[in-house]
Design an enzyme around this catalytic site. Structure first.
Site, PDB file in Angstrom:
ATOM      1  N   GLU A 268       0.822  -1.205   0.000  1.00 46.05           N
ATOM      2  CA  GLU A 268       0.000   0.000   0.000  1.00 46.05           C
ATOM      3  C   GLU A 268       0.861   1.262   0.000  1.00 46.05           C
ATOM      4  OE1 GLU A 268      -2.855   2.631  -0.109  1.00 46.05           O
ATOM      5  OE2 GLU A 268      -3.376   0.497  -0.142  1.00 46.05           O
ATOM      6  N   THR A 310      -6.299   1.166  -5.348  1.00 44.18           N
ATOM      7  CA  THR A 310      -5.620  -0.087  -4.969  1.00 44.18           C
ATOM      8  C   THR A 310      -6.161  -1.273  -5.756  1.00 44.18           C
ATOM      9  OG1 THR A 310      -5.108   0.697  -2.743  1.00 44.18           O
ATOM     10  CG2 THR A 310      -5.166  -1.683  -3.066  1.00 44.18           C
ATOM     11  N   HIS A 423      -1.668   2.852   4.441  1.00 43.34           N
ATOM     12  CA  HIS A 423      -2.755   3.495   3.687  1.00 43.34           C
ATOM     13  C   HIS A 423      -2.919   4.944   4.107  1.00 43.34           C
ATOM     14  CE1 HIS A 423      -6.776   4.335   2.109  1.00 43.34           C
ATOM     15  NE2 HIS A 423      -6.686   3.223   1.404  1.00 43.34           N
ATOM     16  N   ASP A 482       1.429  -0.100  -5.010  1.00 40.46           N
ATOM     17  CA  ASP A 482       0.186  -0.075  -5.771  1.00 40.46           C
ATOM     18  C   ASP A 482      -0.097   1.258  -6.459  1.00 40.46           C
ATOM     19  OD1 ASP A 482      -0.399   1.299  -3.438  1.00 40.46           O
ATOM     20  OD2 ASP A 482      -2.237   0.204  -2.980  1.00 40.46           O
TER      21      ASP A 482
END
Length: 634
Positions: A268, A310, A423, A482
């Site tokens: 992430e 994502t 994230h 990602d």
């Protein structure tokens, strides 16, 4: 006529003008306020010089909207205009927040995916700004004034006069819009229908017109996609796929992975600029730096995500298909058939599993992993949620528990792991903030550096444990980021961190890379590959390494051939020598960063890549993999 008579007539004319203005002051004020808001929005999303010809379509769209107010009687008209102002203000704020996070414009398909955004309220809150109140402050000022105006406005205009006013104002608005749309169609022939460059389109026709065009296209495409494609179009798509999936004469790494486990780790918000970089004298990613030296490292690997973020990275890496034109493929096309990486490996008797520490339904993964033929999906309910950070299970706990599960997997297997803790908006900082980022303490980029430093530590332990357990001796590992970590709204912080003096589109694109590490048993083939590559290329590369069939892939094998094509969903592209930035319709030399004039060859290249995006859209919209495979079986 006497002087008194002239004065009397003049007073009558002035009186009529005054009454006309007073009786329509609500419309005049509405048009002025909405115009100011729309122009402010255009400036907020403009990445460079704002083309002021957008003034005309913006004015036209306001006239079209205001024209409908003439259909209402006095007090109802004021209510209509006030409600329209509320709706437009909310829409502009939502569009700005979406732009700051996704670097794109909200669409109908994206709104359909709104339920997939549950759990990221903190992310949405992070892109909200106090400046956004600017778009609603008038609503509070006008509320008492509208009540006063309703009481004093007594004249009721007859229906025939209202209809005439409606038709005239509507006709003027439509006429100006027609000229603006014609201009766009001449400059960018497919832009109004393909909408491959939504920011550029919005900067040409304005926000209201964009949403009207988007809604029209959405409805039109829904109707069109319910019908079969012409045979000529099907043939063109199939021919393109056959040509694109031809194996090259070179056979580097052919079949090298056969019989070996495949472990793919999607990290992430792992952006490339942190690799081998320091802050305050400390390595940001010391563990990944160490593994970069033991792996084949691609330092020009670009992310290509769109509205699915994502999930788009997962989708491309596992299918080599472009993201959805609008919204998220994981939601819109969950009923399609896929020739995925998991599916192809299953055909070679591999056990396939996806692992992720978030809720199973997030991004519709519980449905899409089945559609992509994974044997099992280990989501939040398959783990002991003993430590939660941000959206779900911490990376530390997730990776430790995943390793235990992988030990029990039947070999050979394909494990697809997706991390979570790093994230946006980087809440790992709250628990793991001991990494000293110096002058960046408390800033957006400082918080990110702390978050990715935490994830780097967990990845280092996981990779070390794979080595200790002997799993690496019979496994190939692919690890990549990602998507972006620093959104466009915070670009200046990134440029400052990188000591960049320029902040143009070329400089922005330089940092839209994510790391890709391919690790082979025994640290073999370690080194840096500078080729321009992208997420679409991962599956074709692994397909060659694992000797899998290639039929429906839009990417290229990174280890064979000379293609350096990178196409972004918004229409921008890289061809190995040039960068095309769609939202400003400009070209740059990749080496020098100097602007390049459009040539016939570049224009042809742009048209070909736009056509390629269209082929992928048709393939998804019409579930063509299913159709093609059924025809092959007959």
């Amino acid at each position: 006529m006497t002087i008194a008579g002239v004065k009397n007539n003049k007073n009558k004319v002035l009186g009529k003008i005054f009454n006309l203005l007073f009786n329509n002051i609500d419309i005049v004020i509405f048009c002025i306020i909405v115009y100011i808001k729309l122009m402010s929005y255009e400036k907020d999303i403009s990445t460079g010089y704002l083309d002021h010809s957008v003034i005309f379509p913006i004015a036209a769209s306001i006239l079209i909207l205001a024209s409908f107010s003439f259909l209402f009687k006095g007090k109802n008209r004021i209510s209509f205009l006030y409600i329209a102002d509320i709706v437009l203000s909310i829409m502009l704020i939502a569009d700005l927040m979406y732009y700051r996070y996704f670097k794109d414009i909200t669409t109908v398909a994206a709104i359909r995916n709104a339920k997939l955004l549950q759990g990221v309220s903190s992310s949405v809150g992070s892109v909200a700004s106090v400046k956004d109140l600017y778009y609603v402050v008038d609503l509070f000022v006008l509320l008492p004034l509208t009540r006063i105006y309703k009481k004093r406005r007594n004249n009721v205009i007859s229906l025939p006069k209202r209809l005439v006013s409606f038709i005239i104002v509507l006709a003027v608005g439509v006429g100006i819009n027609a000229c603006a749309f014609y201009r766009v169609s001449k400059e960018q022939p497919t832009l109004l229908t393909a909408m491959s460059n939504r920011i550029y389109l919005t900067n040409m026709i304005g926000n209201i017109n964009f949403h009207l065009v988007d809604s029209y296209n959405y409805i039109s495409n829904s109707i069109k996609n319910s019908k079969e494609l012409p045979e000529e179009r099907l043939k063109a798509i199939k021919t393109f796929l056959q040509e694109n999936n031809k194996t090259t004469e070179e056979n580097n790494f052919k079949g090298i992975g056969e019989g070996k486990n495949l472990i793919v780790i999607q990290v992430e918000a792992l952006q490339g600029f942190v690799i081998n970089q320091k802050v305050n004298g400390q390595e940001i990613t010391p563990n990944l730096n160490r593994w970069v030296n033991k792996s084949m490292y691609f330092d020009n690997y670009f992310y290509q995500v769109a509205g699915g973020n994502t999930s788009d990275a997962e989708f491309m890496s596992n299918n080599s298909l472009y993201p959805a034109q609008s919204g998220a493929a994981y939601y819109t096309y969950s009923g399609n058939k896929y020739d995925s990486l998991a599916s192809s490996l299953k055909d070679k008797n591999y056990y396939t599993a996806a692992l992720h520490g978030n809720s199973e339904g997030f991004w519709n993964r519980n449905v899409m992993y089945k559609a992509q033929s994974f044997d099992d999906f280990f989501g939040e309910h398959s783990f002991n949620v003993d430590e939660k950070i941000g959206l779900g299970l911490s990376d530390k706990s997730f990776l430790n528990q995943s390793l235990e599960k992988m030990k029990s997997f039947k070999q050979p297997y394909y494990s697809f792991l997706v991390t979570l803790t790093s994230h946006f908006p980087y809440e790992a900082v709250d628990k793991y903030g001991d990494f000293n980022v110096g002058e960046y303490e408390g800033t957006f980029i400082g918080n990110y550096l702390k978050a990715i430093h935490y994830t780097d530590e967990q990845l280092g332990q996981f990779l070390d444990n794979l080595e200790k357990e002997g799993i690496m001796q019979n496994s190939i590992i692919a690890l990549y980021g990602d998507h972006f970590a620093i959104p466009k709204d915070n670009a200046q912080q990134l440029f400052k961190f990188e000591n960049e003096s320029s902040s143009d589109d070329y400089t922005w694109f330089k940092y839209q890379k994510v790391p890709l590490l391919l690790h082979f048993p025994g640290d073999e083939y370690a080194g840096v590959n500078h080729k321009y590559t992208c997420q679409m290329d991962l599956y074709p590369t692994l397909a060659n390494m694992y000797n899998l069939p290639r039929q429906y892939m839009f990417g290229k094998d990174m280890l064979n051939g000379d293609s350096q094509k990178v196409i972004f969903r918004n229409g921008s592209f890289i061809d190995g020598e040039n960068l095309y930035v769609s939202w400003s319709n400009s070209y740059y030399d990749l080496k020098s960063g100097a602007k390049v004039k459009e040539t016939e060859e570049l224009k042809k290249e742009k048209d070909e890549y736009t056509k390629e995006l269209g082929y992928s859209d048709d393939l998804l919209n019409h579930n063509l993999i299913n159709e093609f495979s059924q025809k092959e079986q007959k």
